[in-house]
Enzyme design. Structure first.
Site, PDB file in Angstrom:
ATOM      1  CD  GLU A   1      34.537  17.351  29.549  1.00  0.00           C
ATOM      2  OE1 GLU A   1      34.220  17.988  30.545  1.00  0.00           O
ATOM      3  OE2 GLU A   1      34.780  17.862  28.448  1.00  0.00           O
ATOM      4  CE  LYS A  60      26.103  12.790  27.314  1.00  0.00           C
ATOM      5  NZ  LYS A  60      24.919  12.611  28.156  1.00  0.00           N
ATOM      6  CG  ASP A  98      22.942   9.869  33.929  1.00  0.00           C
ATOM      7  OD1 ASP A  98      22.275  10.677  33.250  1.00  0.00           O
ATOM      8  OD2 ASP A  98      22.552   8.724  34.202  1.00  0.00           O
ATOM      9  CE1 TYR A 145      28.598  20.573  30.130  1.00  0.00           C
ATOM     10  CE2 TYR A 145      28.635  19.308  32.157  1.00  0.00           C
ATOM     11  CZ  TYR A 145      27.942  19.836  31.091  1.00  0.00           C
ATOM     12  OH  TYR A 145      26.604  19.632  30.989  1.00  0.00           O
ATOM     13  CE  LYS A 187      25.038   8.081  26.422  1.00  0.00           C
ATOM     14  NZ  LYS A 187      23.704   8.422  25.966  1.00  0.00           N
ATOM     15  CB  CYS A 200      -5.171  -0.724  10.816  1.00  0.00           C
ATOM     16  SG  CYS A 200      -5.052   0.554  12.069  1.00  0.00           S
ATOM     17  CB  CYS A 225      -9.123   2.253  11.064  1.00  0.00           C
ATOM     18  SG  CYS A 225      -7.818   1.936   9.870  1.00  0.00           S
ATOM     19  CB  CYS A 280      -2.790   1.552   9.065  1.00  0.00           C
ATOM     20  SG  CYS A 280      -4.439   2.218   8.842  1.00  0.00           S
ATOM     21  CB  CYS A 339      -6.407   5.212  10.497  1.00  0.00           C
ATOM     22  SG  CYS A 339      -5.658   4.331  11.886  1.00  0.00           S
TER      23      CYS A 339
HETATM   24  S1  IVH Z   1      29.342  19.457  26.705  1.00  0.00           S
HETATM   25  C1  IVH Z   1      27.994  21.978  23.370  1.00  0.00           C
HETATM   26  N1  IVH Z   1      30.342  17.963  28.594  1.00  0.00           N
HETATM   27  O1  IVH Z   1      25.214  15.889  28.133  1.00  0.00           O
HETATM   28  C2  IVH Z   1      28.183  20.822  24.227  1.00  0.00           C
HETATM   29  N2  IVH Z   1      28.002  17.890  28.232  1.00  0.00           N
HETATM   30  O2  IVH Z   1      23.954  14.930  25.725  1.00  0.00           O
HETATM   31  C3  IVH Z   1      27.583  21.023  25.549  1.00  0.00           C
HETATM   32  N3  IVH Z   1      26.801  16.447  29.778  1.00  0.00           N
HETATM   33  O3  IVH Z   1      23.185  18.664  27.597  1.00  0.00           O
HETATM   34  C4  IVH Z   1      27.684  19.865  26.395  1.00  0.00           C
HETATM   35  N4  IVH Z   1      28.542  15.780  30.933  1.00  0.00           N
HETATM   36  O4  IVH Z   1      23.820  18.109  30.010  1.00  0.00           O
HETATM   37  C5  IVH Z   1      29.239  18.337  27.940  1.00  0.00           C
HETATM   38  N5  IVH Z   1      31.337  16.722  30.286  1.00  0.00           N
HETATM   39  C6  IVH Z   1      30.251  17.101  29.625  1.00  0.00           C
HETATM   40  C7  IVH Z   1      28.982  16.621  29.975  1.00  0.00           C
HETATM   41  C8  IVH Z   1      27.876  17.040  29.241  1.00  0.00           C
HETATM   42  C9  IVH Z   1      27.227  15.699  30.796  1.00  0.00           C
HETATM   43  C10 IVH Z   1      25.399  16.546  29.339  1.00  0.00           C
HETATM   44  C11 IVH Z   1      24.888  17.938  29.128  1.00  0.00           C
HETATM   45  C12 IVH Z   1      24.374  17.961  27.718  1.00  0.00           C
HETATM   46  C13 IVH Z   1      24.173  16.518  27.454  1.00  0.00           C
HETATM   47  C14 IVH Z   1      24.249  16.234  25.980  1.00  0.00           C
END
Ligand code: IVH
Length: 726
Positions: A133, A135, A137, A244, A332, A437, A440, A461, A467
């Protein structure tokens, strides 16, 4: 409006400021706005009207717009929705809010799936369903429902404790106030709060029309909007929410991730339409490509794809490492790139003396964020030499004045990737990396690694205690979030205290933090009279410091800043040694490399020879022992907490697994034992309580026999801990 210091440029119109005046003015505004923020957020006593405050921020923004090169590191514009620390009440999450490990390419994804299989002892060809799914932002939010009613909404915070933003969350249309009757008694729904591009654009248009400062990107704006003190402000900023995940559940209505998300949708939550169930790595990657291809057409920002093991029973078995689940990973999207000019290279000295070159850049926007600094890693990197001595960038070096390509991925520090030789200014000279350094003037050397015989890429250093830069960095580390985390005493404050004379509230070493209040009481120059402080904020600081006189052992160990001892290692050590006195005594004894303490340290799962040596070296230094003793006079580290393992038959016991196991892998066995509050050791000693021996067990089994330690087999282990734990 005249500045608090009555400076002459304060009233001058922005368009007639000279560059020098503008720089001075930005410095003044940064200080003044920060002071107002403190009064407003920490002291709850604003000194100016909202309109006057807005005017200051607007002026700051206008000057920055005219002189982008002058934007300061500490500019108020970089703190949109600045942290109103301590203004929301705190919420302890019933189940911690985790973060995700990252995968950056297809191989990482394949390795993730393989790792899951290895851990679970699954056949490489056996089916393993995963969900994929987008991610989102945004920022994560946890919603707690009791008897079907929303009772608390909390931000992630540090994962354990977040902020109570319930009133604000109630203004978000995607968040249901009540759940249908089939929902269990306790339901915690987790997901992401975000702002659509359309809403962001509209908000910025409104800001601009009203002559107000515009916002940088939807994510920061969403975060700032959710953390408004006035819910009416949040309500005016259209936020959205995708569900999610979940936290505490009094009952689980489904057996898979996919079905649970469908259930959340049935309960009235918005869930992402691009959620897929994949049966192979190839399908996961296909889904990733599909989501990536559709990215530009979405009305919200996504920064990758999250994969999760679909079967919730397997998720449970997989558990967590540190802060991330073993059953999920974030794949990512490639980092965003931009071109800009490298104006200069500064050398920063870290806590362990490492000299790190930092690029100061002509400000440039990369993926919606203004970047002014980037890392250059080390001197070899600048010269065009990689980590293994190989040529990088075709051997091109990087010089001040060069036009460079930078890359920014998520929250990682941006880095310089390449240099455009066609644009190199005449007269540009190779960068002369300092061999002393900058802080120092001690020699800075590249050590030779005993093991590999290679010269370290990092120049360090040798000033150690003398320092000042290292001292400041050590103090910053000491007060950092995962260490002492003292409210109101961040990196910046601690650096300022370091500059003060000792009889005027100075701080030189960690113990001094805890004598601050007592020294302040007899000092002629009191904290409350200092610029930016007041009676209330000084008292709050002393109270926050007092609140840390008792601290978890793992945080205490981590705070010491021992080389190679990160958060995870600190936890392992705390768990193994139980209390600080035992730990320190053992580390003293471990100086004898033939003795039992050294062997015991090296036998701990997760502690390698390099880490072990670093810890022993730390305790071998007189000044470190003195600093620790001074600290222990003020602070009491608490005996290590065992994990939530009430009633566990192995809580607090030290166990050793040996021989081969059939029903689980060694990693899984270890994770399971730890979940149940046991310590897992790698070798048998007098301190071992239980040995679990499988077929093929040899010397460890023999040793257990000699020492009279109880031995059971794998079946015995499952009987002991209860089959349900598998
Ligand atoms: S699952 C135990 N699903 O990404 C796992 N996280 O880098 C809980 N996030 O803190 C997260 N989209 O804020 C999950 N489809 C998605 C997500 C997601 C965004 C964020 C979330 C998490 C962060 C981790």
């Amino acid at each position: 409006m005249a500045g608090i210091d009555g400076s002459e440029t304060a009233d001058k119109a922005v368009d007639i400021l000279t560059e020098t005046e503008a720089a001075a003015e930005l410095a003044r505004l940064a200080a003044e706005i920060a002071a107002h923020d403190r009064r407003y957020y920490q002291d709850d006593a604003p000194a100016v009207s909202d309109a006057d405050y807005d005017a200051l921020r607007q002026r700051n923004a206008a000057i920055e717009a005219r002189f982008p090169a002058l934007i300061r590191e500490d500019s108020p514009s970089k703190r949109v929705g600045a942290t109103p620390a301590g203004t929301f009440s705190k919420v302890t999450h019933a189940a911690p809010m985790l973060s995700l490990d990252n995968a950056f390419d297809d191989d990482d994804v394949a390795e993730f799936a393989a790792r899951v299989r290895r851990f679970l002892k699954l056949d490489p060809d056996s089916p393993l369903a995963m969900t994929a799914e987008p991610k989102i932002d945004g920022l994560s939010l946890s919603l707690r429902y009791e008897s079907g009613r929303l009772v608390t909404a909390a931000t992630r915070g540090d994962g354990t404790v977040g902020e109570n933003v319930t009133a604000n969350a109630r203004t978000i249309g995607d968040i249901p106030e009540t759940l249908p009757d089939d929902a269990p008694e306790i339901v915690e729904v987790r997901g992401e709060v975000y702002m659509t591009h359309a809403a962001f654009a509209e908000l910025n248009a409104r800001q601009e029309a009203e002559g107000k400062q515009t916002y940088v990107n939807p994510r920061n704006t969403a975060a700032g909007s959710l953390r408004q003190l006035d819910p009416a402000v949040t309500a005016a900023r259209p936020l959205k929410f995708f569900a999610y995940a979940w936290g505490e559940m009094s009952a689980m209505p489904e057996m898979t991730q996919f079905a649970m998300v469908e259930r959340l949708a049935a309960w009235g939550f918005k869930t992402n339409p691009q959620l897929r169930r994949c049966l192979s790595v190839a399908e996961m990657i296909d889904t990733y490509r599909e989501i990536e291809a559709g990215r530009a057409g979405l009305d919200y920002d996504i920064d990758g794809v999250v994969y999760k093991v679909d079967d919730l029973g397997l998720q449970r078995r997989l558990g967590f490492v540190a802060r991330s689940p073993r059953w999920a990973i974030a794949h990512k999207f490639p980092a965003e790139k931009a071109t800009t000019v490298l104006e200069s290279i500064d050398i920063q000295v870290g806590r362990t003396g490492a000299l790190t070159p930092v690029a100061r850049l002509t400000p440039v926007t990369v993926g919606g964020v203004v970047v002014t600094n980037a890392t250059l890693h080390n001197e070899d990197y600048i010269r065009g030499i990689g980590a293994d001595g190989e040529e990088i960038r075709g051997g091109k070096d990087i010089r001040e004045g060069d036009t460079v390509t930078i890359q920014r991925a998520g929250d990682v520090i941006p880095q310089i990737l390449d240099v455009d030789l066609d644009k190199r200014p005449q007269g540009a000279v190779p960068f002369d990396f300092p061999t002393v350094c900058p802080a120092c003037e001690s020699h800075a050397v590249r050590e030779v690694n005993d093991k590999t015989g290679k010269v370290d890429a990092v120049r360090r250093c040798t000033g150690g205690l003398i320092c000042p830069a290292q001292a400041v960095e050590r103090l910053k580390h000491f007060v950092s979030r995962d260490a002492f985390d003292i409210e109101g005493l961040g990196a910046r404050q601690v650096a300022a205290f370091r500059e003060l004379p000792m009889d005027e509230g100075g701080i030189r070493q960690p113990a001094d933090i805890f004598t601050l209040a007592a020294r302040d009481a007899v000092s002629l120059k009191k904290l409350k009279d200092r610029e930016g402080w007041g009676e209330r904020s000084a008292e709050n600081l002393f109270a926050a410091i007092d609140a840390r006189r008792e601290i978890a052992l793992n945080r205490f160990i981590y705070a010491l800043g021992i080389r190679h001892v990160g958060e995870t290692t600190a936890k392992i050590l705390a768990r193994h040694y139980g209390d600080f006195a035992s730990f320190a005594a053992a580390m003293g004894a471990a100086g004898d490399r033939n003795g039992e303490a050294w062997a015991d340290l090296n036998a701990i799962d997760g502690i390698g020879a390099v880490v072990a040596a670093a810890i022993v070296e730390f305790f071998a230094e007189d000044h470190n022992r003195e600093a620790v003793a001074a600290l222990l006079a003020e602070v009491a580290p608490q005996a290590a907490e065992t994990v939530a393992a009430d009633g566990s038959p192995v809580a607090g016991k030290t166990v050793v697994f040996t021989g081969s196991l059939e029903r689980m892998t060694r990693d899984e066995a270890k994770a399971m034992a730890e979940r149940l509050g046991a310590k897992v050791a790698g070798s048998v000693s007098k301190r071992t309580d239980l040995v679990i021996a499988g077929p093929g067990a040899g010397s460890k089994l023999k040793k257990a026999g000699e020492l009279g330690v109880e031995v059971i087999d794998e079946a015995g282990w499952f009987d002991l801990v209860g089959a349900g734990q598998a």
